[in-house]
Scaffold this active site. Structure first.
Site, short mmCIF file in Angstrom:
data_model
loop_
_atom_site.label_atom_id
_atom_site.label_comp_id
_atom_site.label_asym_id
_atom_site.label_seq_id
_atom_site.Cartn_x
_atom_site.Cartn_y
_atom_site.Cartn_z
N GLU A 139 25.30 43.09 45.22
CA GLU A 139 25.00 41.65 45.26
C GLU A 139 25.65 41.05 46.49
OE1 GLU A 139 25.83 39.18 41.86
OE2 GLU A 139 25.37 40.83 40.47
C1 BG6 Z 1 27.32 37.21 40.14
C2 BG6 Z 1 26.51 37.67 38.97
O1 BG6 Z 1 28.44 36.60 39.64
O2 BG6 Z 1 26.84 36.23 40.97
C3 BG6 Z 1 25.06 37.22 38.96
O3 BG6 Z 1 26.58 39.05 38.79
C4 BG6 Z 1 25.00 35.82 39.52
O4 BG6 Z 1 24.58 37.34 37.66
C5 BG6 Z 1 25.48 35.83 40.94
O5 BG6 Z 1 23.74 35.24 39.42
C6 BG6 Z 1 25.38 34.50 41.65
O6 BG6 Z 1 25.93 33.50 40.86
P1 BG6 Z 1 25.13 32.17 40.56
O7 BG6 Z 1 25.94 31.42 39.63
O8 BG6 Z 1 24.98 31.51 41.87
O9 BG6 Z 1 23.82 32.60 39.99
#
Ligand code: BG6
Length: 477
Positions: free
Chosen positions: A375
């Site tokens: 991510e």
């Molecule tokens: C991470 C998670 O914390 O960040 C995801 O694994 C999440 O599920 C992503 O969507 C981004 O966070 P947000 O709150 O901007 O969607």
């Protein structure tokens, strides 16, 4: 010197079942912890409701209906040239309550269809077993991961899906951002990681360590079992990696930042080394915490070390020893102060591409195991122009800067990085705020927080940009 990404580098995109699928009660799916979370905003916390209430809006119930639309969406991923796609299996599609013996065949069939569709285009599925999606029934009946019984339910679920998809899925992760719950003063994290709501009798921090212990044991059991099911499986952990800088070069700040990093490393240390580090044993002793462990747990942890470190990276924080205190809210870290050297997103997430290179080096030096950035991304409000175009140069800028640093880590620092899956490759429901308007995607989804929108998909400017990055193996920047 090799000055490019490896040829087989896994470029792709990432989502989680609950943030895209919708169909929250379709085909026998049971309610998960996120199905009882209301919508929120940057200044409005998501509320955990006691069951599903008729007068509350639950954004994850419909999400972007990836459940009904995955073929069209995967065709777009294939057009971008994805080599892999990270999503999770919604535990409650397979075991609606979590403590059943027999799985729900409709749920299993859905993921067969999804994986077949990916494989048709040569896209490798990268699968998280638990991405904030534990069955809500396990929370009600067993207190979530407080109960050791949940270890067996999770292992049974993991065994079921790993056996079923052993010829389709090679890359797995056990628990998404298991370390979020270290921020035990913000209820969203404990609930989504572990189904835990603290009560008056709890010492929250001690309870947090107890539930984490159960998860670490469960993860180790699943890693061992997964390797027996298919020795070719690569099973990783997943850490929300936010490097913590000292705010200044004052020795107290340096030491405090170093100690604060244990909020991340505790989790990856156990996952990767198979034992608790001495710093946590010292902390438990100093605080008088007793964490219940079965005599067999030590051996279990040793036998279930992960194959790679999966990490999310969005931001860095800086802390000062003179500002120590409890965590404050969603992005508040004990001792944190705004870093004057970096900017922040509209949601207060500090933008720091160099911090990614720094993080990759730290993790590489510490574990000497492959890393996978599962991510990274920029949550922003997008504007659709009169001609339908969406010019998300800010997102391109963010991602490009991070990819440059990632490349330096690989090429100049020799970090063993196997892939990169930017978060929310298609717009989805935000985890922390439950909003649609916090968008990350290369693909826009016409759906809004007031309920309007026809769910149609369209390409943002970043779509072709990312396609070029993949086509050139990261050379087109
Ligand atoms: C991470 C998670 O914390 O960040 C995801 O694994 C999440 O599920 C992503 O969507 C981004 O966070 P947000 O709150 O901007 O969607």
């Amino acid at each position: 010197m090799n000055n490019a990404f490896p040829k087989n580098f896994l470029w792709g995109g990432a989502v989680a079942a609950h943030q895209v699928e919708g169909g929250w009660n379709r085909d026998g799916k049971g309610p998960s912890v996120v199905d009882v979370l209301s919508g929120g905003a940057v200044d409005k916390d998501r509320i955990i409701t006691d069951g599903v209430k008729s007068d509350t809006f639950y954004p994850n119930h419909e999400a972007i209906d990836f459940h009904g639309n995955f073929k069209e969406d995967i065709a777009l991923f294939a057009e971008m040239g994805f080599k892999c796609f990270r999503t999770s299996i919604a535990w409650t599609r397979i075991f609606p309550q979590g403590d059943e013996i027999e799985p729900n065949e409709f749920g299993l069939q859905f993921y067969d269809d999804l994986f077949d569709e990916l494989l048709k285009y040569g896209i490798e599925p990268v699968i998280t077993l638990s991405h904030f999606e534990m069955p809500n029934h396990l929370v009600k009946e067993y207190g979530g991961w407080r109960s050791r019984k949940v270890i067996d339910f999770f292992v049974h679920y993991a065994e079921t899906v790993m056996k079923r998809y052993k010829g389709k899925v090679k890359y797995w992760m056990t628990f998404n951002e298991i370390n979020n719950q270290k921020n035990y003063s913000y209820p969203l994290f404990g609930y989504t990681c572990s189904g835990v709501v603290f009560n008056d009798d709890d010492k929250p921090e001690q309870t947090m360590y107890q539930v984490v212990h159960h998860q670490l044991v469960a993860s180790a059991k699943v890693v061992k079992l997964g390797h027996q099911i298919n020795p070719a499986f690569k099973i990783g952990c997943m850490i929300g990696f936010i490097p913590i800088y000292p705010y200044s070069c004052a020795p107290d700040d340096i030491l405090f930042a170093n100690q604060s990093m244990r909020d991340r490393f505790l989790f990856s240390d156990v996952h990767m080394r198979g034992e608790y580090p001495s710093y946590i044993e010292a902390e438990w002793a100093a605080k008088g915490y007793h964490i219940e462990m079965d005599p067999s747990d030590k051996q279990t942890l040793k036998e279930g070390c992960c194959d790679y470190v999966g990490l999310s990276y969005y931001m860095s924080v800086a802390v000062s020893a003179t500002n120590k205190g409890e965590s404050k809210g969603l992005t508040g870290f004990p001792g944190s102060l705004p870093n004057p050297h970096v900017k922040a997103s509209d949601w207060g997430w500090q933008i720091d591409p160099v911090g990614l290179r720094y993080s990759l080096n730290m993790l590489h030096e510490r574990y000497q195991k492959p890393l996978f950035i599962v991510e990274n991304g920029f949550g922003a409000v997008d504007t659709v122009e009169a001609d339908g175009s969406i010019n998300d140069d800010y997102r391109i800028g963010y991602l490009e800067a991070h990819i440059r640093e990632m490349k330096k880590a690989v090429v100049e620092d020799g970090v063993d990085l196997i892939g990169y899956t930017p978060w929310g490759c298609i717009d989805c429901v935000s985890f922390t705020t439950g909003e649609y308007k916090k968008r990350y995607g290369f693909i826009y989804v016409n759906k809004h927080d007031d309920g309007s929108g026809d769910m149609s998909r369209s390409k943002k400017k970043s779509f072709d940009w990312y396609k070029g990055i993949i086509e050139s193996n990261g050379e087109s920047m």
